[in-house]
Motif scaffolding. Structure first.
Motif, PDB file in Angstrom:
ATOM      1  N   CYS A 143       0.832  -1.196   0.000  1.00  0.00           N
ATOM      2  CA  CYS A 143       0.000   0.000   0.000  1.00  0.00           C
ATOM      3  C   CYS A 143       0.876   1.259   0.000  1.00  0.00           C
ATOM      4  O   CYS A 143       1.799   1.382   0.816  1.00  0.00           O
ATOM      5  CB  CYS A 143      -0.900  -0.026   1.230  1.00  0.00           C
ATOM      6  SG  CYS A 143      -1.919   1.449   1.391  1.00  0.00           S
ATOM      7  N   ARG A 145       0.010   4.093   0.964  1.00  0.00           N
ATOM      8  CA  ARG A 145      -0.332   4.924   2.135  1.00  0.00           C
ATOM      9  C   ARG A 145       0.331   4.405   3.413  1.00  0.00           C
ATOM     10  O   ARG A 145       0.905   5.158   4.169  1.00  0.00           O
ATOM     11  CB  ARG A 145      -1.846   4.894   2.354  1.00  0.00           C
ATOM     12  CG  ARG A 145      -2.597   5.967   1.660  1.00  0.00           C
ATOM     13  CD  ARG A 145      -4.049   5.796   2.038  1.00  0.00           C
ATOM     14  NE  ARG A 145      -4.683   7.081   2.277  1.00  0.00           N
ATOM     15  CZ  ARG A 145      -5.862   7.202   2.835  1.00  0.00           C
ATOM     16  NH1 ARG A 145      -6.507   6.126   3.235  1.00  0.00           N
ATOM     17  NH2 ARG A 145      -6.394   8.384   2.991  1.00  0.00           N
ATOM     18  N   CYS A 146       0.159   3.065   3.657  1.00  0.00           N
ATOM     19  CA  CYS A 146       0.592   2.534   4.961  1.00  0.00           C
ATOM     20  C   CYS A 146       1.635   1.441   4.827  1.00  0.00           C
ATOM     21  O   CYS A 146       2.108   0.924   5.835  1.00  0.00           O
ATOM     22  CB  CYS A 146      -0.613   2.019   5.740  1.00  0.00           C
ATOM     23  SG  CYS A 146      -1.233   0.440   5.138  1.00  0.00           S
ATOM     24  N   CYS A 161      -5.931  -2.735   0.215  1.00  0.00           N
ATOM     25  CA  CYS A 161      -5.177  -2.740   1.460  1.00  0.00           C
ATOM     26  C   CYS A 161      -6.170  -2.938   2.599  1.00  0.00           C
ATOM     27  O   CYS A 161      -7.025  -2.070   2.837  1.00  0.00           O
ATOM     28  CB  CYS A 161      -4.418  -1.422   1.644  1.00  0.00           C
ATOM     29  SG  CYS A 161      -3.678  -1.303   3.297  1.00  0.00           S
ATOM     30  N   CYS A 164      -5.596  -0.169   5.875  1.00  0.00           N
ATOM     31  CA  CYS A 164      -6.232   1.164   5.884  1.00  0.00           C
ATOM     32  C   CYS A 164      -7.484   1.198   5.008  1.00  0.00           C
ATOM     33  O   CYS A 164      -8.028   2.264   4.735  1.00  0.00           O
ATOM     34  CB  CYS A 164      -5.239   2.266   5.534  1.00  0.00           C
ATOM     35  SG  CYS A 164      -4.565   2.197   3.876  1.00  0.00           S
TER      36      CYS A 164
HETATM   37 ZN   LIG Z   1      -2.837   0.749   3.474  1.00  0.00          ZN
END
Ligand SMILES: [Zn+2]
Length: 309
Positions: A143, A145-146, A161, A164
């Motif tokens: 991911c 983002r995370c 994902c 998140c």
């Molecule tokens: Zn994520």
């Protein structure tokens, strides 16, 4: 083996239906396009003057029939009803698909296939879709983002994902490619990475917030120091290296001296219609030539040579 590939119905509205996709994957007619990494496996004659995409029955996959998470759903053949998936294999697995090894080329660079023009256009389009999608999967396993691992969803057309709860989708990078014209002349240019004596239309990536027209105007000014006043969209072409959409335009100008940006181009020149005809026919006195039939640049240059633009 599919003898010839017809138009594929992508069935994008049914990609979320796992039961439907599993049913297709298990159907006796269903075929898989084999990739090694993001390169398609083809069957060809020894001279590679004729080739088809290698398709295999999912039940003979090395390691057993694939699970839905392992494959990408490309669509259903509108003529035969055959479902087509793609799957990436290791080089060793691909060798095992064809024990005789007589006709199977395990990993062929898609750019070479496009340039050589040995695959039928529909097959090349299907190979391009599979290769672009696989290249995206290879770079989207975690991911953005995370950084948690992601899983394939929707028949390979998204990744999710669970940490998140965000879905990620395949990206397409738009590139404007423009033939700059002034009356009976057009600009053709060389990048240092081009094969010897090849010239082409100029091109550049569209930036966030730009329209096609503003990208053409900005890139033309940056690369050859020319202000264009009229931009016309002509055609587009997916170019899976790795996931680009080429947007072909004509950009008109009054004749100006060229000011080439050496960080972008090796050279650029004004070329007459007559010379574009010679380049297309490979009869130019200086040996200059233009990209082959599968490149949108050739379409743009051909329209100019034929006085259609
Ligand atoms: Zn994520």
């Amino acid at each position: 083996m599919l003898s010839a590939m017809n138009l594929l119905d992508r069935q994008s509205a049914r990609r979320h239906d796992e039961a439907y996709l599993n049913q297709l994957l298990a159907a006796p007619q269903t075929q898989l396009i084999a990739l090694v990494g993001a390169k398609p496996v083809i069957r060809s004659n020894a001279e590679r003057t004729a080739a088809t995409l290698a398709t295999i029955d999912p039940v003979v996959c090395p390691g057993g029939p694939p699970k839905l998470d392992d494959v990408m759903f490309l669509g259903v053949d509108t003529t035969t009803g055959t479902a087509l998936f793609a799957r990436s294999f290791t080089a060793e697995q691909a060798q095992a698909l064809d024990p005789q090894g007589a006709t199977l080329a395990p990993a062929v660079d898609l750019r070479s296939l496009a340039m050589q023009g040995v695959l039928a256009p529909q097959e090349l389009g299907t190979a391009a879709t599979a290769a672009a999608l696989q290249a995206w999967h290879d770079s989207a396993r975690f991911c953005g983002r995370c950084a948690a691992p992601t899983v394939s969803r929707n028949g390979g057309w998204s990744r999710h994902c669970g940490t998140c709860n965000v879905s990620h989708f395949p990206r397409t990078d738009p590139v404007v490619i423009m033939l700059v014209t002034a009356g009976d002349k057009c600009v053709l240019a060389r990048q240092s990475a081009f094969p010897e004596n090849m010239v082409s239309a100029i091109a550049g990536f569209l930036e966030p917030g730009e329209t096609i027209e503003t990208a053409v105007i900005r890139e033309t000014e940056e690369e050859i120091g020319i202000r264009v006043h009229d931009v016309t969209y002509l055609a587009s072409q997916p170019w899976p290296f790795p996931h680009t959409l080429m947007i072909g335009c004509r950009a008109e100008t009054t004749h100006h001296p060229l000011k080439v940006d050496p960080s972008e181009l090796e050279s650029a020149q004004w070329v007459s219609r007559q010379d574009t005809r010679r380049m297309l026919a490979n009869t130019h006195p200086d040996g200059l030539w233009v990209p082959g039939p599968h490149a949108i640049a050739r379409t743009l240059i051909s329209l100019f040579a034929q006085e259609k633009i």
